[in-house]
Design a protein around this motif. Structure first.
Motif, mmCIF file in Angstrom:
data_model
loop_
_atom_site.group_PDB
_atom_site.id
_atom_site.type_symbol
_atom_site.label_atom_id
_atom_site.label_comp_id
_atom_site.label_asym_id
_atom_site.label_seq_id
_atom_site.Cartn_x
_atom_site.Cartn_y
_atom_site.Cartn_z
ATOM 1 N N LEU A 151 0.828 -1.208 0.000
ATOM 2 C CA LEU A 151 0.000 0.000 0.000
ATOM 3 C C LEU A 151 0.863 1.258 0.000
ATOM 4 O O LEU A 151 0.600 2.205 -0.753
ATOM 5 N N ARG A 152 1.915 1.257 0.807
ATOM 6 C CA ARG A 152 2.840 2.411 0.816
ATOM 7 C C ARG A 152 3.465 2.610 -0.561
ATOM 8 O O ARG A 152 3.561 3.734 -1.064
ATOM 9 N N GLU A 153 3.894 1.503 -1.180
ATOM 10 C CA GLU A 153 4.494 1.590 -2.510
ATOM 11 C C GLU A 153 3.485 2.109 -3.537
ATOM 12 O O GLU A 153 3.835 2.890 -4.428
ATOM 13 N N ALA A 154 2.229 1.685 -3.421
ATOM 14 C CA ALA A 154 1.194 2.129 -4.358
ATOM 15 C C ALA A 154 0.907 3.624 -4.200
ATOM 16 O O ALA A 154 0.734 4.335 -5.185
ATOM 17 N N VAL A 155 0.865 4.105 -2.948
ATOM 18 C CA VAL A 155 0.654 5.534 -2.713
ATOM 19 C C VAL A 155 1.798 6.327 -3.332
ATOM 20 O O VAL A 155 1.580 7.352 -3.991
ATOM 21 N N SER A 156 3.015 5.838 -3.161
ATOM 22 C CA SER A 156 4.178 6.506 -3.742
ATOM 23 C C SER A 156 4.105 6.494 -5.269
ATOM 24 O O SER A 156 4.382 7.490 -5.932
ATOM 25 N N LYS A 157 3.710 5.362 -5.843
ATOM 26 C CA LYS A 157 3.661 5.219 -7.299
ATOM 27 C C LYS A 157 2.544 6.052 -7.922
ATOM 28 O O LYS A 157 2.742 6.716 -8.940
ATOM 29 N N TYR A 158 1.342 6.021 -7.302
ATOM 30 C CA TYR A 158 0.179 6.666 -7.899
ATOM 31 C C TYR A 158 -0.089 8.076 -7.376
ATOM 32 O O TYR A 158 -0.936 8.778 -7.910
ATOM 33 N N GLU A 201 -3.586 8.281 -1.845
ATOM 34 C CA GLU A 201 -4.223 7.092 -1.285
ATOM 35 C C GLU A 201 -5.443 6.700 -2.109
ATOM 36 O O GLU A 201 -5.726 5.521 -2.293
ATOM 37 N N GLU A 257 -5.994 7.058 -5.357
ATOM 38 C CA GLU A 257 -5.608 6.370 -6.589
ATOM 39 C C GLU A 257 -4.988 5.005 -6.272
ATOM 40 O O GLU A 257 -5.236 4.021 -6.977
ATOM 41 N N ALA A 258 -4.209 4.922 -5.216
ATOM 42 C CA ALA A 258 -3.606 3.646 -4.817
ATOM 43 C C ALA A 258 -4.674 2.617 -4.476
ATOM 44 O O ALA A 258 -4.501 1.421 -4.721
ATOM 45 N N TRP A 279 -5.817 -0.190 -6.693
ATOM 46 C CA TRP A 279 -4.950 -1.339 -6.961
ATOM 47 C C TRP A 279 -4.575 -2.139 -5.723
ATOM 48 O O TRP A 279 -4.320 -3.337 -5.827
#
Length: 200
Positions: A112-119, A122, A124-125, A128
């Protein structure tokens, strides 16, 4: 003497021949385009999940690998359905590879942390990656299957085993819906943000 009829016939033959040639030339090009599109999905990471060091999956984990926690900790009914489907898929030359199965809460937090960083947010993350408290992976009730051929096989045959795609944006994500064997899979959510279970 009327020459218009043979001229029209010749024009039609030329058009038909041109159309046939376009079809013959276009078909391989379309095939290449589709293949490249699927390959780009694979190389972009959409069909494979980055596993950090602590939760590393060995190469080509199958649904029969009981010594791998990602498989061993799956819900027994889900695992049984996956194994029945995998045996039948093998008869068609298709192997199921587990890209992600059960996940620890800590790993889910990391994803979840990686997704927030990527997108970038929160919201948008959340399209996924679920929170540890709502993730069907953490509860052992979801599995991500690859490669593309295996996900395609399950898309066509999974309902027979109660295995259903849940999200339109994640064609690799399968969960058990036993009633699907009789009634078919339920409509998919566009993404996890549309799933009422994610609102808890």
């Amino acid at each position: 003497m009327n020459h218009s009829r043979p001229a029209r016939t010749a024009t039609r033959r030329i058009r038909s021949t041109t159309l046939a040639a376009l079809v013959v030339v276009s078909a391989p090009l379309i095939g290449v385009f589709v293949y490249q599109s699927l390959a780009s999905l694979s190389s972009s990471g959409a069909w494979s999940i980055h596993i950090p060091h602590g939760d590393h999956l060995p190469d080509r984990v199958t649904v029969f690998d009981d010594d791998v926690p990602s498989v061993a900790n799956l819900d027994p009914d889900l695992l049984g359905a996956l194994r029945r489907a995998a045996r039948d898929a093998a008869n068609d030359g298709v192997e199921f590879v587990v890209n992600s199965g059960w996940r620890s809460p800590d790993y889910q937090k990391q994803l979840l942390r990686e997704a927030v960083s990527k997108y970038g947010s929160e919201a948008e993350a959340a399209r996924w990656v679920a929170t540890p408290g709502t993730s069907a992976h953490v509860s052992g009730e979801a599995v991500d299957i690859g490669p593309i051929e295996a996900a395609a096989w399950l898309s066509a045959h999974g309902a027979e085993y109660g295995l259903c795609q849940i999200y339109s944006n994640e064609p690799w994500h399968y969960e058990l819906r036993p009633e699907a064997a009789d009634y078919g899979c339920p409509p998919r959510y566009a993404d996890p943000t549309q799933d009422p279970r994610m609102q808890q």
